[in-house]
Design an enzyme around this catalytic site. Structure first.
Site, PDB file in Angstrom:
ATOM      1  N   HIS A 130       0.853  -1.178   0.000  1.00  0.00           N
ATOM      2  CA  HIS A 130       0.000   0.000   0.000  1.00  0.00           C
ATOM      3  C   HIS A 130       0.893   1.235   0.000  1.00  0.00           C
ATOM      4  O   HIS A 130       2.119   1.152   0.121  1.00  0.00           O
ATOM      5  CB  HIS A 130      -0.943   0.004   1.194  1.00  0.00           C
ATOM      6  N   ASP A 160      -0.389   7.009  -3.487  1.00  0.00           N
ATOM      7  CA  ASP A 160      -1.589   6.728  -4.263  1.00  0.00           C
ATOM      8  C   ASP A 160      -1.917   7.826  -5.269  1.00  0.00           C
ATOM      9  O   ASP A 160      -2.183   7.538  -6.439  1.00  0.00           O
ATOM     10  CB  ASP A 160      -2.795   6.562  -3.333  1.00  0.00           C
TER      11      ASP A 160
END
Length: 378
Positions: A130, A160
């Site tokens: 992540h 992200d």
């Protein structure tokens, strides 16, 4: 209509950076069709928009990618597309039959965008991860935080969205622009490790020159007392970034700091000056500081919450935030003088536009009905 009006993109539904890239393209005018999993399509579509505002601006088609006719549906869409975005782990799209080879065989001018954390190859390529992991590997996470404390993840902005989705959106636009000239498509391999590393290029440059030290001791990372956030009397915070001498002089004047004989860049004075500034800011509320510092060259802004930011006078004057489907959210950016971007529609529910979007992309009514009957689309 936005500057990407006329561009068509197929988005294979994912989470985080892929949808953010697709949102940016849709905000800028591209016709983006989102391919959602058929098993996520409800029998009855709710009247209210979907909660995930990252999916705004496009239509959703529910497709079973394990059904051969579902795969064929995606490949037919590809034939009329300028680009495709997918965010699977390396090799998954190939196993589904919608990898670059299959898609470029159908449309040699297609730009095939791939969004991953680690990249399409390398020792970590097959690992789960992540944002926090990707920015750890790029050096970004290790640079953020106060001296003597653990690194602080900047939520999931640097991996992200900044280093992931925004980088992919730029790559897609560049690839589609080049394809218009060459007639040839290509694969865009966007990874969050490389994208986040790119975001911190300036700091790497300063580090290479010996001008950037350990975390929390530098000019821009809370090391400098005149570039930090400070608590006010009411428990709220203000931000100060008075780097240049003229801004520094205005700051010490307006905040009433005794800085007589102080060299701004003399690090030996920073601890004591931080104490003085902390005490000065703590003497007034955030609103009182806004009254004093708004309109000045101190390089100041109040630290606002997510609820407060959309209501700030500057943001309302600029229309920085918009309301779509009853949900306040950041509006499209950047601004264009002649082809302004806009949010075309609220976030769709999976499969909300299956028949409509397929028809607009060249499927005949009978063919769509047959696909629905077979379960290939829903």
């Amino acid at each position: 209509m936005g500057p990407l009006n006329g561009i068509r993109v197929v988005e294979i539904a994912g989470i985080g950076p892929g949808p953010f890239a697709a949102m940016m393209l849709a905000d800028l005018g591209a016709d983006v069709v989102r391919i959602d999993r058929a098993d996520r399509v409800r029998d009855e579509i709710p009247d209210t928009p979907h909660f995930d505002v990252l999916n705004r601006g496009r239509r959703s088609v529910g497709v079973d990618l394990k059904h051969p006719d579902g795969v064929a549906t995606v490949l037919k869409l590809v034939e009329g597309a300028d680009g495709l975005i997918e965010g699977f782990r390396p090799g998954v799209a190939e196993r589904l039959g919608i990898g670059p080879d299959e898609c470029l065989a159908r449309n040699p001018g297609l730009v095939y965008g791939r969004m991953t954390g680690w990249g399409q190859d390398g020792p970590y390529a097959s690992m789960a991860g992540h944002d926090i992991n990707y920015i750890a590997l790029s050096g970004v996470l290790g640079a953020i935080g106060r001296a003597g404390e653990a690194p602080v993840p900047p939520v999931n902005l640097a991996g992200d969205f900044g280093g992931g989705g925004m980088l992919l959106a730029l790559g897609m636009v560049a690839g589609m622009l080049e394809s218009r000239t060459s007639g040839r498509g290509q694969v865009v391999d966007a990874s969050m490790v490389e994208g986040s590393a790119l975001l911190i290029t300036m700091i790497y440059g300063m580090h290479g020159l010996g001008a950037w030290g350990s975390r929390g001791t530098n000019l821009l990372d809370t090391g400098a007392w005149f570039y930090d956030v400070y608590e006010c009397a009411d428990g709220e915070y203000i931000s100060l970034g008075s780097l240049e001498p003229q801004f520094f002089a205005e700051m010490v004047d307006k905040l009433g700091i005794d800085a007589e004989g102080i060299d701004q860049n003399d690090r030996s004075t920073w601890p004591e000056m931080r104490v003085r500034l902390t005490e000065a800011v703590k003497a007034k509320t955030r609103d009182e500081w806004c009254e004093i510092l708004d309109g000045s060259d101190v390089c100041f802004a109040p630290v606002l919450s997510l609820a407060e930011a959309p209501e700030h006078p500057h943001n309302t004057a600029r229309g920085t935030f918009v309301e779509v489907g009853g949900i306040p959210q950041p509006g499209p950016a950047p601004r264009f003088s002649r082809t302004p971007p806009q949010v075309a529609r609220p976030a769709p529910h999976p499969g909300e536009h299956t028949a409509e979007a397929l028809a607009d992309w060249g499927f005949d009514i009978a063919g769509v009905a047959a696909l629905q009957e077979s379960g290939a689309v829903k």
